[in-house]
Scaffold this active site. Structure first.
Site, PDB file in Angstrom:
ATOM      1  N   ASP A 264       0.827  -1.220   0.000  1.00 62.19           N
ATOM      2  CA  ASP A 264       0.000   0.000   0.000  1.00 62.19           C
ATOM      3  C   ASP A 264       0.859   1.268   0.000  1.00 62.19           C
ATOM      4  O   ASP A 264       0.579   2.214  -0.733  1.00 62.19           O
ATOM      5  CB  ASP A 264      -0.974  -0.013   1.183  1.00 62.19           C
ATOM      6  N   ASP A 294       0.392  -9.497   3.726  1.00 57.87           N
ATOM      7  CA  ASP A 294      -0.748  -9.336   4.643  1.00 57.87           C
ATOM      8  C   ASP A 294      -2.105  -9.394   3.930  1.00 57.87           C
ATOM      9  O   ASP A 294      -3.135  -9.423   4.594  1.00 57.87           O
ATOM     10  CB  ASP A 294      -0.642  -7.995   5.382  1.00 57.87           C
TER      11      ASP A 294
HETATM   12  N1  LIG Z   1       2.256   7.876   1.605  1.00 56.62           N
HETATM   13  C1  LIG Z   1       3.349   7.607   0.880  1.00 56.62           C
HETATM   14  N2  LIG Z   1       3.732   8.434  -0.116  1.00 56.62           N
HETATM   15  C2  LIG Z   1       4.828   8.162  -0.851  1.00 56.62           C
HETATM   16  N3  LIG Z   1       5.625   7.097  -0.667  1.00 56.62           N
HETATM   17  C3  LIG Z   1       5.301   6.243   0.317  1.00 56.62           C
HETATM   18  C4  LIG Z   1       4.157   6.455   1.152  1.00 56.62           C
HETATM   19  N4  LIG Z   1       4.087   5.449   2.049  1.00 56.62           N
HETATM   20  C5  LIG Z   1       5.154   4.656   1.797  1.00 56.62           C
HETATM   21  N5  LIG Z   1       5.879   5.129   0.766  1.00 56.62           N
HETATM   22  C6  LIG Z   1       7.100   4.542   0.216  1.00 56.62           C
HETATM   23  O1  LIG Z   1       6.823   3.253  -0.311  1.00 56.62           O
HETATM   24  C7  LIG Z   1       7.858   2.349   0.009  1.00 56.62           C
HETATM   25  C8  LIG Z   1       7.316   1.130   0.710  1.00 56.62           C
HETATM   26  O2  LIG Z   1       6.408   1.490   1.747  1.00 56.62           O
HETATM   27  P1  LIG Z   1       6.173   0.554   3.018  1.00 56.62           P
HETATM   28  O3  LIG Z   1       7.468   0.323   3.700  1.00 56.62           O
HETATM   29  O4  LIG Z   1       5.075   1.146   3.804  1.00 56.62           O
HETATM   30  O5  LIG Z   1       5.798  -0.856   2.418  1.00 56.62           O
HETATM   31  P2  LIG Z   1       4.543  -1.293   1.573  1.00 56.62           P
HETATM   32  O6  LIG Z   1       4.727  -0.918   0.167  1.00 56.62           O
HETATM   33  O7  LIG Z   1       3.298  -0.809   2.225  1.00 56.62           O
HETATM   34  O8  LIG Z   1       4.686  -2.869   1.654  1.00 56.62           O
HETATM   35  P3  LIG Z   1       4.363  -3.810   2.906  1.00 56.62           P
HETATM   36  O9  LIG Z   1       3.642  -3.000   3.935  1.00 56.62           O
HETATM   37  O10 LIG Z   1       3.521  -4.889   2.336  1.00 56.62           O
HETATM   38  O11 LIG Z   1       5.669  -4.300   3.354  1.00 56.62           O
HETATM   39  C9  LIG Z   1       8.869   3.108   0.854  1.00 56.62           C
HETATM   40  O12 LIG Z   1       9.964   3.447   0.039  1.00 56.62           O
HETATM   41  C10 LIG Z   1       8.119   4.347   1.314  1.00 56.62           C
HETATM   42  O13 LIG Z   1       8.957   5.488   1.419  1.00 56.62           O
HETATM   43  O1  LIG Z   2      10.460  -6.299   9.565  1.00 55.89           O
HETATM   44  P1  LIG Z   2      10.031  -5.700   8.276  1.00 55.89           P
HETATM   45  O2  LIG Z   2      10.810  -6.170   7.115  1.00 55.89           O
HETATM   46  O3  LIG Z   2       9.928  -4.221   8.326  1.00 55.89           O
HETATM   47  O4  LIG Z   2       8.580  -6.239   7.947  1.00 55.89           O
HETATM   48  C1  LIG Z   2       7.603  -6.524   8.887  1.00 55.89           C
HETATM   49  C2  LIG Z   2       6.243  -6.175   8.376  1.00 55.89           C
HETATM   50  O5  LIG Z   2       6.119  -6.369   7.001  1.00 55.89           O
HETATM   51  C3  LIG Z   2       4.923  -7.057   6.710  1.00 55.89           C
HETATM   52  O6  LIG Z   2       5.264  -8.360   6.326  1.00 55.89           O
HETATM   53  C4  LIG Z   2       4.188  -6.384   5.594  1.00 55.89           C
HETATM   54  O7  LIG Z   2       4.979  -6.473   4.471  1.00 55.89           O
HETATM   55  C5  LIG Z   2       4.126  -7.059   7.982  1.00 55.89           C
HETATM   56  O8  LIG Z   2       3.307  -8.169   8.112  1.00 55.89           O
HETATM   57  C6  LIG Z   2       5.210  -6.991   8.998  1.00 55.89           C
HETATM   58  O9  LIG Z   2       4.776  -6.364  10.165  1.00 55.89           O
HETATM   59 MG   LIG Z   3       2.140  -1.621   3.837  1.00 55.43          MG
END
Ligand SMILES: Nc1ncnc2c1ncn2[C@@H]1O[C@H](COP(=O)(O)OP(=O)(O)OP(=O)(O)O)[C@@H](O)[C@H]1O
Ligand SMILES: O=P(O)(O)OC[C@H]1O[C@](O)(CO)[C@@H](O)[C@@H]1O
Ligand SMILES: [Mg+2]
Length: 552
Positions: A264, A294
């Site tokens: 997301d 997730d």
């Molecule tokens: N609101 C946002 N606007 C722009 N970039 C974002 C935003 N939220 C997160 N990012 C960027 O997206 C990348 C991944 O975000 P995050 O670590 O939240 O993981 P994710 O894509 O949600 O995957 P997951 O939660 O499944 O591990 C990061 O480089 C972060 O800086």
């Molecule tokens: O320890 P990390 O790599 O930040 O990831 C942990 C988180 O990432 C997730 O797997 C989502 O990608 C969550 O379920 C968990 O809390």
């Molecule tokens: Mg996420």
């Protein structure tokens, strides 16, 4: 005319969007930067070939007598960044942006898949037409409005890139998930085998890799075996999203197709990149591929790697069951991933049948007193001699934080860092049963979270990853941008990015799957049974009667 067309966020016509003048070309960016005045040896002009003329009113039913108001449909979902096409029988198309929205003179070309020698040569209906859509809701009532639809994914008759002018890049962001390498592999293969693209770059280490690292060259040979490994061949990171620096880099490197694999947060970042690209008037297609272990991404049926994770979780649950069955008063706790959404825990529990109780973030629980967890555990131990509890890592976080007075730390992306609810619960059980001299328990706490996330994807996820990659490539080649791909009611669709980021997918306690779980484990619902009261379920306040049942 009985057609209603409505656009939100930006105009579908080219007139209201500023188109930047061509900027100096630094590398291969000639093909990437086209101003509205650019022209080329197009095989057909965009005005007739661009997907603006779709959904002619004649294709749809006339107004039903009990047609609901336009507003009620609009309010169901109103993405900030996508256009709606609404017909008067309640049909809504939530469309994705197209490059011709802001580059109206962009030339188009026949899709190379038309050549009979190509893989699609024998397919009866090679191309998806502009009228092919996928319904968001397939359970409907007679005479209800037709509701929200998305564009069906797949190859289009016309493409908006010449194969030898494509410079694509792939980036992976956020946490790991089984199948990322399969998506990378299949993007490279789809670009190369179906569209003859051979200029594909890998951005290393997530978003920050755009501006802080050199790129990798990706060929079908380089990626040939990567699907057999877990993790991401391109490495990943959290944090580091800087829209301006990223788009500067896209422009500098002459990249004109950007494939972004992530959850997301990543998709929110992709939406910002798309907006900046559009502002600068660049011919760059931005395609998001949703990734999350997730399963917390809205709209799509489920995310890739989820099946693999549930399957692997069985092994941990099985181990816990074997352990606790083999001792007296065995209490097994298995912690699984799921920050805000308890899907892995719920599905692993339903699949296993060895689980006595499943705790997820969406369903608050309590320990003490009537209907509490201690009472339930005690009862099961007396009945069966052992108990297995599956715990999503995000369950009970407020409860734990309050109990241990923890401060809310965050990771580099701004996600809340979770407290170890499994460890906390283990200590609580020990204190209640052993120290409280109720009974001696044998507690085994298993935390397989990273082991589940780090494995390669299983067969069905591999196939799913292939479809996602193909859909993304077909969409980008066809000039769509600012979209996410994914199955909606098992048909792959192009979904506006904003639509998948505005809400998270969570387990709905008032839907049937959670009820099936409760029926399967026969665990308490943790709704207070003592008196008539109100409680918050799925974000809504509902009355609860003294049987613990929702009174609404
Ligand atoms: N609101 C946002 N606007 C722009 N970039 C974002 C935003 N939220 C997160 N990012 C960027 O997206 C990348 C991944 O975000 P995050 O670590 O939240 O993981 P994710 O894509 O949600 O995957 P997951 O939660 O499944 O591990 C990061 O480089 C972060 O800086
Ligand atoms: O320890 P990390 O790599 O930040 O990831 C942990 C988180 O990432 C997730 O797997 C989502 O990608 C969550 O379920 C968990 O809390
Ligand atoms: Mg996420």
């Amino acid at each position: 005319m009985d057609l209603k067309v409505c656009c939100f966020g930006y105009s579908k016509t080219s007139t209201s969007l500023p188109v930047s003048p061509p900027t100096p070309i630094r590398s291969k960016s000639q093909a990437s930067i086209l101003s509205s005045s650019s022209s080329s040896s197009s095989s057909s002009s965009s005005s007739s070939a661009s997907p603006k003329s779709f959904f002619k009113p004649r294709s749809f039913r006339s107004l039903p007598s009990n047609w609901r108001s336009f507003n009620s449909i609009k309010s169901q979902s109103q993405p900030q960044n996508s256009s709606f096409h609404i017909l008067n029988d309640g049909f809504v198309l939530e469309d994705v942006p197209h490059l011709t929205n802001f580059l109206p003179d962009l030339p188009s070309y026949p899709n190379p898949l038309q050549k009979k020698t190509q893989s699609y040569g024998l397919v009866k209906k090679t191309f998806v037409t502009t009228e092919d859509v996928v319904a968001e809701n397939i359970v409907v009532q007679k005479d209800s409005p037709r509701g929200v639809h998305f564009r069906r994914a797949g190859p289009r008759e016309k493409v908006y890139f010449k194969s030898d002018e494509v410079r694509a890049c792939i980036v992976t962001c956020g946490g790991l998930c089984p199948g990322i390498n399969t998506v990378i592999r299949e993007l490279v293969c789809a670009l190369n085998y179906m569209y003859g693209v051979d200029d594909i770059l890998g951005i290393e280490g997530g978003y920050r890799g755009f501006y802080s690292k050199n790129t990798l060259t990706l060929t079908t040979k380089v990626v040939n075996d990567i699907h057999k490994r877990g993790g991401t061949f391109l490495k990943t990171s959290r944090g580091g999203h800087d829209t301006k620096k990223i788009v500067d880099n896209i422009q500098d490197r002459g990249i004109n197709q950007v494939y972004i694999i992530g959850g997301d947060g990543t998709q929110k970042g992709a939406a910002l990149i798309y907006k900046e690209v559009e502002k600068r008037g660049l011919q760059v297609a931005v395609a998001g591929i949703p990734k999350t272990i997730d399963n917390d991404i809205a709209v799509i049926d489920k995310s890739f790697g989820f099946d693999t994770a549930v399957e692997e979780a069985q092994r941990a649950i099985h181990a816990a069951h074997v352990e606790v069955e083999s001792v007296e008063n065995g209490v097994g706790i298995v912690k699984l991933m799921g920050r805000y959404s308890g899907f892995i825990a719920m599905y692993a529990t339903l699949a296993s049948r060895d689980v006595d109780c499943c705790l997820i973030p969406e369903s608050p629980f309590y320990l003490e007193g009537k209907g509490g967890l201690f009472q339930f555990v005690e009862q099961r131990l007396k009945e069966n001699g052992h108990i297995v509890i599956v715990l999503a890592e995000g369950a009970g976080q407020d409860y734990v934080a309050k109990d241990i007075h923890a401060a809310g730390d965050k990771d580099a992306s701004g996600n809340k860092l979770l407290l170890d609810v499994g460890l906390w619960l283990s200590e609580k059980f020990k204190a209640y049963f052993t120290k409280g001299q109720k009974m001696e328990i044998n507690l085994k706490y298993i935390d397989p979270t990273y082991m589940i996330r780090a494995i390669p994807s299983n067969a069905s996820d591999n196939i799913y990853c292939t479809l996602l990659a193909h859909s993304a490539v077909h969409g980008a080649m066809a000039g769509y941008t600012g979209f996410t791909v994914g199955p909606v009611n098992s048909k792959h669709a192009y979904i506006p990015i904003s639509r998948v980021t505005e809400v998270q997918n969570t387990v709905k306690l008032r839907e049937r799957m959670w009820a099936r779980l409760l029926a399967s484990t026969n665990q308490p619902s943790f709704l207070d049974c003592n008196e008539e009261q109100e409680t918050v379920v799925d974000g809504m306040t509902v009355g609860v009667n003294n049987n613990g049942c929702s009174a609404m």
